[in-house]
Write a protein that holds these residues in place. Structure first.
Motif, PDB file in Angstrom:
ATOM      1  N   MET A 291      27.044  30.740  55.485  1.00  0.00           N
ATOM      2  CA  MET A 291      26.751  30.629  54.084  1.00  0.00           C
ATOM      3  C   MET A 291      26.833  32.114  53.528  1.00  0.00           C
ATOM      4  N   PHE A 292      26.068  32.996  54.124  1.00  0.00           N
ATOM      5  CA  PHE A 292      26.010  34.229  53.447  1.00  0.00           C
ATOM      6  C   PHE A 292      26.953  35.352  53.931  1.00  0.00           C
ATOM      7  N   ARG A 293      28.111  34.921  54.931  1.00  0.00           N
ATOM      8  CA  ARG A 293      28.791  35.783  55.602  1.00  0.00           C
ATOM      9  C   ARG A 293      29.815  36.302  54.645  1.00  0.00           C
ATOM     10  N   ASN A 294      30.100  35.575  53.642  1.00  0.00           N
ATOM     11  CA  ASN A 294      31.008  35.882  52.708  1.00  0.00           C
ATOM     12  C   ASN A 294      30.570  37.015  51.613  1.00  0.00           C
ATOM     13  N   LEU A 295      29.334  36.963  51.387  1.00  0.00           N
ATOM     14  CA  LEU A 295      28.689  37.937  50.799  1.00  0.00           C
ATOM     15  C   LEU A 295      28.699  39.219  51.684  1.00  0.00           C
ATOM     16  N   LEU A 296      28.170  39.154  52.794  1.00  0.00           N
ATOM     17  CA  LEU A 296      28.224  40.288  53.703  1.00  0.00           C
ATOM     18  C   LEU A 296      29.619  41.057  53.628  1.00  0.00           C
ATOM     19  N   SER A 297      30.798  39.971  53.680  1.00  0.00           N
ATOM     20  CA  SER A 297      31.962  40.897  53.992  1.00  0.00           C
ATOM     21  C   SER A 297      32.429  41.397  52.579  1.00  0.00           C
ATOM     22  N   ARG A 298      32.182  40.882  51.554  1.00  0.00           N
ATOM     23  CA  ARG A 298      32.380  41.532  50.218  1.00  0.00           C
ATOM     24  C   ARG A 298      31.451  42.828  50.242  1.00  0.00           C
ATOM     25  N   LEU A 299      30.242  42.962  50.528  1.00  0.00           N
ATOM     26  CA  LEU A 299      29.444  44.207  50.280  1.00  0.00           C
ATOM     27  C   LEU A 299      29.929  45.185  51.539  1.00  0.00           C
ATOM     28  N   LEU A 300      30.385  44.646  52.655  1.00  0.00           N
ATOM     29  CA  LEU A 300      31.007  45.796  53.667  1.00  0.00           C
ATOM     30  C   LEU A 300      32.461  46.129  53.642  1.00  0.00           C
ATOM     31  N   GLY A 301      33.258  45.436  52.664  1.00  0.00           N
ATOM     32  CA  GLY A 301      34.391  45.575  52.754  1.00  0.00           C
ATOM     33  C   GLY A 301      35.145  46.999  52.523  1.00  0.00           C
ATOM     34  N   ASP A 302      36.164  47.233  53.028  1.00  0.00           N
ATOM     35  CA  ASP A 302      36.540  48.738  53.023  1.00  0.00           C
ATOM     36  C   ASP A 302      36.792  49.164  51.742  1.00  0.00           C
TER      37      ASP A 302
ATOM     38  N   ILE B  90       9.079  27.866  49.231  1.00  0.00           N
ATOM     39  CA  ILE B  90       8.841  29.252  49.942  1.00  0.00           C
ATOM     40  C   ILE B  90       9.969  29.144  51.156  1.00  0.00           C
ATOM     41  N   ASP B  91      10.058  28.002  51.802  1.00  0.00           N
ATOM     42  CA  ASP B  91      10.911  27.966  52.965  1.00  0.00           C
ATOM     43  C   ASP B  91      12.471  28.502  52.582  1.00  0.00           C
ATOM     44  N   GLN B  92      12.917  28.033  51.320  1.00  0.00           N
ATOM     45  CA  GLN B  92      14.153  28.388  51.038  1.00  0.00           C
ATOM     46  C   GLN B  92      14.138  29.975  50.680  1.00  0.00           C
ATOM     47  N   ALA B  93      13.271  30.164  50.003  1.00  0.00           N
ATOM     48  CA  ALA B  93      13.113  31.770  49.702  1.00  0.00           C
ATOM     49  C   ALA B  93      13.100  32.707  51.169  1.00  0.00           C
ATOM     50  N   ALA B  94      12.290  32.120  52.031  1.00  0.00           N
ATOM     51  CA  ALA B  94      12.423  32.713  53.491  1.00  0.00           C
ATOM     52  C   ALA B  94      13.575  32.745  54.034  1.00  0.00           C
ATOM     53  N   GLU B  95      14.370  31.680  53.896  1.00  0.00           N
ATOM     54  CA  GLU B  95      15.850  31.645  54.361  1.00  0.00           C
ATOM     55  C   GLU B  95      16.565  32.897  53.720  1.00  0.00           C
ATOM     56  N   ARG B  96      16.623  32.783  52.328  1.00  0.00           N
ATOM     57  CA  ARG B  96      17.287  33.859  51.614  1.00  0.00           C
ATOM     58  C   ARG B  96      16.804  35.427  51.991  1.00  0.00           C
ATOM     59  N   ARG B  97      15.828  35.552  52.335  1.00  0.00           N
ATOM     60  CA  ARG B  97      14.960  36.752  52.682  1.00  0.00           C
ATOM     61  C   ARG B  97      15.504  37.042  54.128  1.00  0.00           C
ATOM     62  N   SER B  98      15.744  35.927  55.152  1.00  0.00           N
ATOM     63  CA  SER B  98      16.053  36.273  56.394  1.00  0.00           C
ATOM     64  C   SER B  98      17.600  36.596  56.420  1.00  0.00           C
ATOM     65  N   ALA B  99      18.438  36.021  55.616  1.00  0.00           N
ATOM     66  CA  ALA B  99      19.819  36.366  55.395  1.00  0.00           C
ATOM     67  C   ALA B  99      19.898  37.877  54.856  1.00  0.00           C
ATOM     68  N   ALA B 100      18.768  38.148  54.005  1.00  0.00           N
ATOM     69  CA  ALA B 100      19.009  39.446  53.097  1.00  0.00           C
ATOM     70  C   ALA B 100      18.780  40.396  54.038  1.00  0.00           C
ATOM     71  N   GLU B 101      17.799  40.287  55.143  1.00  0.00           N
ATOM     72  CA  GLU B 101      17.272  41.414  55.985  1.00  0.00           C
ATOM     73  C   GLU B 101      18.681  41.648  56.882  1.00  0.00           C
ATOM     74  N   MET B 102      19.166  40.698  57.243  1.00  0.00           N
ATOM     75  CA  MET B 102      20.332  40.905  58.130  1.00  0.00           C
ATOM     76  C   MET B 102      21.679  41.770  57.345  1.00  0.00           C
ATOM     77  N   ILE B 103      21.794  41.417  56.019  1.00  0.00           N
ATOM     78  CA  ILE B 103      22.574  42.133  55.217  1.00  0.00           C
ATOM     79  C   ILE B 103      22.325  43.367  55.010  1.00  0.00           C
ATOM     80  N   GLU B 104      21.007  43.556  54.591  1.00  0.00           N
ATOM     81  CA  GLU B 104      20.514  44.942  54.505  1.00  0.00           C
ATOM     82  C   GLU B 104      20.723  45.971  55.530  1.00  0.00           C
ATOM     83  N   ALA B 105      20.254  45.333  56.817  1.00  0.00           N
ATOM     84  CA  ALA B 105      20.446  46.374  58.225  1.00  0.00           C
ATOM     85  C   ALA B 105      21.940  46.631  58.442  1.00  0.00           C
ATOM     86  N   GLU B 106      22.951  45.703  58.064  1.00  0.00           N
ATOM     87  CA  GLU B 106      24.294  46.188  58.230  1.00  0.00           C
ATOM     88  C   GLU B 106      24.824  46.980  57.008  1.00  0.00           C
ATOM     89  N   ALA B 107      24.473  46.660  55.899  1.00  0.00           N
ATOM     90  CA  ALA B 107      24.880  47.654  54.770  1.00  0.00           C
ATOM     91  C   ALA B 107      24.493  48.901  54.762  1.00  0.00           C
TER      92      ALA B 107
END
Length: 153
Positions: A1-12, A62-79
């Motif tokens: 679900m969030f992989r698309n956002l990650l590729s846009r953030l990290l695109g060349d 809160i569970d949905q928010a935690a899921e978004r935060r978890s995805a955000a943690e991965m994105i933040e670490a990669e970007a």
């Protein structure tokens, strides 16, 4: 679900395409994670604060928010840079909501009872990139300090 956002953030070629509302919230969450990590002490308290902020922003659980935060943690670490998050958010959200993003950043930064130069520098950078003035950022910080019962400074 969030992989698309990650590729846009990290695109060349930098960020591209429009963001869905969920992707925009994950990008905002990534900024909140980045501010929480700015002092090299990312605590459970800060993560819980991010979850509450995300839940309140869009009326999700809160569970949905935690899921978004978890995805955000991965994105933040990669970007590699904050500018990419910020450009995507600026393109997607209105100025009033961008001010709310700055308030949320201050909320996270101050959730441990202190603020560091690294946190202040990051918030100042993001504020400028989002088109939020230093004065408005300071007003948002003061709102959080008052809410937390701390002296404004």
């Amino acid at each position: 679900m969030f992989r698309n956002l990650l590729s846009r953030l990290l695109g060349d070629n930098g960020p591209s395409g429009s963001l869905s509302p969920v992707d925009a919230e994950v990008a905002i969450a990534a900024l909140l994670v980045r501010i929480a990590r700015a002092d090299d002490h990312y605590t459970d308290r800060e993560a819980a604060r991010i979850d509450r902020i995300l839940a309140q922003r869009r009326g999700i659980s809160i569970d949905q928010a935690a899921e978004r935060r978890s995805a955000a943690e991965m994105i933040e670490a990669e970007a590699p840079d904050t500018v990419r998050f910020t450009k995507l958010i600026k393109e997607r959200v209105a100025l009033d909501d961008r001010q709310a993003v700055i308030r949320a950043m201050w909320d996270v930064a101050l959730s441990d009872g202190s603020r560091t130069a690294d946190e202040e520098t990051l918030i100042r950078l993001v504020s400028g990139l989002l088109g939020v003035t230093d004065r408005d950022s300071a007003l948002e910080r003061q709102k959080i300090l008052r809410r937390q019962g701390l002296a404004a400074g």
